[in-house]
Scaffold this motif. Structure first.
Motif, mmCIF file in Angstrom:
data_model
loop_
_atom_site.group_PDB
_atom_site.id
_atom_site.type_symbol
_atom_site.label_atom_id
_atom_site.label_comp_id
_atom_site.label_asym_id
_atom_site.label_seq_id
_atom_site.Cartn_x
_atom_site.Cartn_y
_atom_site.Cartn_z
ATOM 1 N N TYR A 141 0.813 -1.113 0.111
ATOM 2 C CA TYR A 141 -0.052 -0.187 0.075
ATOM 3 C C TYR A 141 0.693 1.217 -0.267
ATOM 4 N N ASP A 178 11.163 2.592 10.618
ATOM 5 C CA ASP A 178 10.326 3.128 9.470
ATOM 6 C C ASP A 178 10.995 1.792 8.432
ATOM 7 N N ALA A 218 6.308 -1.823 10.507
ATOM 8 C CA ALA A 218 5.488 -1.451 11.889
ATOM 9 C C ALA A 218 4.744 -2.845 12.131
HETATM 10 C C1 LIG Z 1 4.118 8.698 9.840
HETATM 11 S S1 LIG Z 1 3.335 8.349 8.289
HETATM 12 C C2 LIG Z 1 2.513 9.991 8.101
HETATM 13 C C3 LIG Z 1 3.671 11.035 8.319
HETATM 14 C C4 LIG Z 1 2.756 12.642 8.474
HETATM 15 N N1 LIG Z 1 2.030 12.489 6.902
HETATM 16 C C5 LIG Z 1 3.817 13.718 8.278
HETATM 17 O O1 LIG Z 1 4.691 13.439 7.723
HETATM 18 O O2 LIG Z 1 3.689 14.494 9.125
HETATM 19 C C6 LIG Z 1 4.811 8.298 7.168
HETATM 20 C C7 LIG Z 1 5.784 7.159 7.226
HETATM 21 O O3 LIG Z 1 5.368 5.931 7.607
HETATM 22 C C8 LIG Z 1 6.130 5.052 6.819
HETATM 23 N N2 LIG Z 1 5.565 3.855 6.993
HETATM 24 C C9 LIG Z 1 4.293 3.549 6.413
HETATM 25 N N3 LIG Z 1 4.025 2.128 6.607
HETATM 26 C C10 LIG Z 1 4.745 1.506 7.222
HETATM 27 C C11 LIG Z 1 4.950 0.273 7.758
HETATM 28 N N4 LIG Z 1 4.203 -0.732 7.711
HETATM 29 N N5 LIG Z 1 6.296 0.211 8.385
HETATM 30 C C12 LIG Z 1 7.054 1.075 8.733
HETATM 31 N N6 LIG Z 1 6.865 2.224 8.048
HETATM 32 C C13 LIG Z 1 5.741 2.585 7.309
HETATM 33 C C14 LIG Z 1 6.459 5.606 5.842
HETATM 34 O O4 LIG Z 1 7.765 5.229 5.313
HETATM 35 C C15 LIG Z 1 6.520 7.041 6.097
HETATM 36 O O5 LIG Z 1 7.940 7.222 6.353
#
Ligand SMILES: C[S@@+](CC[C@H](N)C(=O)[O-])C[C@H]1O[C@@H](n2cnc3c(N)ncnc32)[C@H](O)[C@@H]1O
Length: 245
Positions: free
Chosen positions: A14, A92, A117
């Motif tokens: 995703y 991450d 995660a």
């Molecule tokens: C915390 S979220 C959204 C952050 C928010 N929009 C901001 O920057 O303020 C984005 C991060 O989640 C990470 N991410 C998404 N799914 C993940 C997963 N299953 N395991 C580890 N990291 C994940 C992405 O690589 C990205 O660095």
């Protein structure tokens, strides 16, 4: 053209498919990590959201703190500043994001690991506090449940889960009531609609029970007239009387 295929290297489907342009493409990482941009994406609420999160961290146990996934802006250096001299753990799945987080902190302040995660390599009951900043709404329901389950597994009894996220379905909010905006937001954020419907507390309770724990909502604050919410959940162990029944 399926550009996302260039970003699939060990990345959850995703994330590669729906968010490569936001988190995985190095040009985008440079672009989005400017405070005015990230603030604009959050309708000028970044400072309030960060402050509310930081104010709860002040009360939370800080023995070992995990920021679960990287974020744009100045949250990570702020967290590091509050925890000093202890290091902040950060996980991450995207190397480019971990590099960016490292570039904002000094040597030794960040313990960064590349993990999904949904299935982390940490042992159980290891973190006193875990912070999730706008992660859950970007996940499909299954990944979201797996991630919350990992939080319940790795937070120690007496620990805290801090969630900064969209609030439940904001039916009365002027942005939600404006159909073109709703269409744009749910197109850019394809899993937000399912997150809006989630009863976080009952989902967390169910997952905590699977790990022999209790969880309850201790504090929450709506921001931007209930469009966003910062929530603090406290985790405890199940009393032996209940467990042995
Ligand atoms: C915390 S979220 C959204 C952050 C928010 N929009 C901001 O920057 O303020 C984005 C991060 O989640 C990470 N991410 C998404 N799914 C993940 C997963 N299953 N395991 C580890 N990291 C994940 C992405 O690589 C990205 O660095």
């Amino acid at each position: 053209m399926k550009l996302y295929r260039h970003f699939q290297d060990g990345i959850p489907w995703y994330l590669a498919r729906h968010y490569w342009w936001a988190y995985l493409w190095s040009a985008a990482v440079w672009f989005f990590d400017h405070q005015p941009i990230i603030n604009a994406i959050l309708f000028g609420q970044y400072q309030k959201l960060m402050q509310a999160t930081m104010s709860r961290l002040e009360w939370a146990p800080k023995e070992r703190v995990l920021q679960l996934t990287c974020v744009y802006g100045k949250l990570t250096p702020k967290l590091v500043g509050m925890l000093q001299p202890k290091a902040l753990h950060i996980t991450d799945v995207a190397t480019v994001q971990l590099k960016l987080a490292r570039s904002k902190t000094s040597k030794g302040q960040l313990l960064a690991t590349r993990m999904n995660a949904e299935s982390m390599g940490y042992k159980q009951d290891i973190f006193s506090t875990i912070i999730l900043f706008f992660l859950l709404h970007e996940m499909p329901p299954e990944a979201r449940i797996n991630t919350l389950s990992e939080c319940m597994r790795t937070i120690m009894p007496g620990g805290t889960l801090l969630l900064t996220e969209y609030a439940p379905l904001p039916k009365q909010h002027c942005l939600y009531r404006f159909p073109p905006f709703r269409w744009l937001l749910t197109t850019l954020e394809p899993f937000l609609a399912s997150f809006w419907q989630l009863n976080l507390e009952s989902q967390l309770r169910e997952l905590a029970a699977m790990h022999g724990k209790n969880v309850s909502l201790h504090w929450s604050k709506n921001i931007f007239s209930g469009f966003y919410r910062v929530s603090e959940f406290r985790v405890s162990s199940v009393s032996p009387l209940i467990r042995d029944k």
